[in-house]
Design a protein around this motif. Structure first.
Motif, PDB file in Angstrom:
ATOM      1  N   UNK A 144      -6.547   9.946  31.218  1.00 26.47           N
ATOM      2  CA  UNK A 144      -6.753  11.074  32.134  1.00 26.47           C
ATOM      3  C   UNK A 144      -5.472  11.485  32.850  1.00 26.47           C
ATOM      4  N   UNK A 145      -4.318  11.145  32.248  1.00 29.56           N
ATOM      5  CA  UNK A 145      -3.031  11.476  32.865  1.00 29.56           C
ATOM      6  C   UNK A 145      -2.888  12.981  33.100  1.00 29.56           C
ATOM      7  N   UNK A 146      -3.376  13.793  32.170  1.00 27.11           N
ATOM      8  CA  UNK A 146      -3.239  15.244  32.318  1.00 27.11           C
ATOM      9  C   UNK A 146      -4.003  15.758  33.535  1.00 27.11           C
ATOM     10  N   UNK A 147      -5.172  15.189  33.778  1.00 30.98           N
ATOM     11  CA  UNK A 147      -5.957  15.585  34.951  1.00 30.98           C
ATOM     12  C   UNK A 147      -5.204  15.221  36.222  1.00 30.98           C
ATOM     13  N   UNK A 148      -4.669  14.012  36.258  1.00 27.39           N
ATOM     14  CA  UNK A 148      -3.932  13.563  37.441  1.00 27.39           C
ATOM     15  C   UNK A 148      -2.719  14.446  37.687  1.00 27.39           C
ATOM     16  N   UNK A 149      -2.005  14.810  36.620  1.00 34.24           N
ATOM     17  CA  UNK A 149      -0.820  15.655  36.766  1.00 34.24           C
ATOM     18  C   UNK A 149      -1.195  17.054  37.258  1.00 34.24           C
ATOM     19  N   UNK A 150      -2.325  17.560  36.773  1.00 32.31           N
ATOM     20  CA  UNK A 150      -2.744  18.916  37.146  1.00 32.31           C
ATOM     21  C   UNK A 150      -3.101  19.022  38.624  1.00 32.31           C
ATOM     22  N   UNK A 151      -3.491  17.912  39.222  1.00 27.23           N
ATOM     23  CA  UNK A 151      -3.925  17.931  40.623  1.00 27.23           C
ATOM     24  C   UNK A 151      -2.996  17.122  41.525  1.00 27.23           C
ATOM     25  N   UNK A 152      -1.740  16.968  41.110  1.00 31.91           N
ATOM     26  CA  UNK A 152      -0.843  16.111  41.892  1.00 31.91           C
ATOM     27  C   UNK A 152      -0.495  16.695  43.259  1.00 31.91           C
ATOM     28  N   UNK A 153      -0.744  17.992  43.451  1.00 34.20           N
ATOM     29  CA  UNK A 153      -0.526  18.556  44.784  1.00 34.20           C
ATOM     30  C   UNK A 153      -1.579  18.086  45.779  1.00 34.20           C
TER      31      UNK A 153
END
Length: 392
Positions: free
Chosen positions: A369-378
């Protein structure tokens, strides 16, 4: 016989519902929720990193796996009539009360959310307690997960709920005074006082589990089917410190330690939190008001960051650790030494998760789920600190 579990859709509630169904196959396990956690996380612009099924699909999967004793009721515990009907219909022998708005940062966004948090949390608890009183069900075991945050930051070892006081030659044992550091934690101080009152006036048997910081992605029960996955929040508002740090590492975002990071906090793995809560249901209290510090031990924030950096590095993930100004009012070097001997001996004799094993398992579980985490890193840290991270 019925066991009622509130907050059944939550991070800890859903795994506990599954565990109860397995441990008590001859009893009906009724989960209750109003899906508040899903709404709150959406409201602050985040998501669960691990996709979670609808409650309808979760219950269907449970029945397919043989857990046919699980039922679910949608409803709001703030509604007194709903609670009275719920208790009247199911006549539970035990209530496991996990439902709450659980975020200190969310409770401090503004006055509206502070009011909402305290009303939601305390009204729900009072409605349940008074339903048991008014329906003459005072032999029902009432278990609530409050929080270790009710203790504040005293400069001495924290006992399990009660403290001996000596004043002018007189001695007595009293409940540790509530010294909360947030509007959420204060709602749980109010709950503790209401629990004490219900027990002292009505002899309602009560177990107060002072729950520590919970971390991890799964339990043996949630791993049995993809539809059994529990939610995993990683944002500033709803992600606990370990879970948020792991998410930051996998997203390529610096691990953001507030202040020096010397602060020690009580923690417990998700599996151990669930197991000990279920163990409390087996216990009974004989009309007592028992308090347990639901923690496997203290860990400093810097130790958590260092462990994540080390384990992530072994997995080929480079991680930076940055120290930011602490947005919270707290003693940055407070060690929060907390007694938990009774809890370990009576509710968790076998600890399954230590901090390093828990971090390793969480890192591995979240890799897909790295992509999800990166998409919401703000969403990792407050907006006023994002510029500081971006400038470094």
């Amino acid at each position: 016989m019925t066991i009622l579990l509130t907050g059944a859709d939550g991070y800890m509630g859903w795994p506990t519902l599954l565990k109860l169904a397995k441990e008590f196959p001859n009893e009906r396990i009724v989960g209750v929720d109003n899906f508040g956690r899903r709404r709150w996380v959406e409201e602050i612009g985040s998501v669960s990193a691990v996709p979670i099924a609808s409650m309808e699909d979760r219950v269907k999967a449970a029945h397919e796996k043989g857990l046919t004793n699980i039922s679910f009721i949608y409803g709001d515990l703030v509604d007194r009539d709903f609670v009275l009907e719920l208790v009247s219909v199911f006549k539970p022998r035990a209530i496991v009360h996990l439902a709450a708005q659980p975020s200190a940062p969310y409770s401090e966004i503004n006055g509206e959310r502070a009011n909402y948090t305290q009303h939601n949390n305390t009204q729900s608890t009072r409605n349940l307690l008074w339903a048991l009183k008014e329906l003459n069900a005072l032999d029902t075991l009432f278990i609530e997960t409050t929080t270790t945050g009710v203790y504040g930051q005293p400069g001495f070892p924290i006992p399990e709920g009660y403290v001996e006081v000596e004043r002018k030659g007189q001695r007595d044992t009293i409940i540790f005074p509530g010294m909360a550091g947030s509007w959420y934690h204060m709602s749980k101080c109010h709950d503790v006082n209401n629990l004490w009152l219900a027990n002292s006036k009505w002899k309602l048997p009560i177990i107060d589990l002072r729950t520590a910081i919970v971390y991890g992605t799964s339990t043996p029960e949630t791993q049995e089917d993809p539809r059994f996955a529990t939610r995993f929040d990683f944002d500033f508002y709803f992600g606990t410190v370990v879970n948020r740090f792991v998410a930051q590492a996998l997203a390529g975002f610096p691990i953001t330690v507030y202040g020096k990071g010397d602060l020690k906090r009580p923690m417990i793995g998700l599996q151990d939190a669930v197991n000990s809560t279920v163990a409390a249901v087996k216990r009974g209290t004989d009309g007592k008001f028992e308090i347990f510090n639901q923690t496997s031990g203290p860990v400093s924030i810097q130790e958590v960051a260092n462990a994540i950096q080390k384990i992530a590095g072994e997995m080929g993930v480079e991680v930076e650790v940055e120290h930011l100004p602490n947005p919270r009012v707290e003693k940055e070097e407070h060690q929060m030494v907390m007694e938990n001997d009774r809890f370990i001996q009576e509710l968790l004799p076998d600890i399954h998760v230590d901090i390093e094993a828990g971090i390793r398992d969480t890192l591995e579980s979240l890799l897909p789920y790295k992509d999800v985490l990166s998409a919401y890193k703000d969403r990792f840290i407050p907006e006023q600190l994002l510029a500081k991270v971006a400038a470094r």
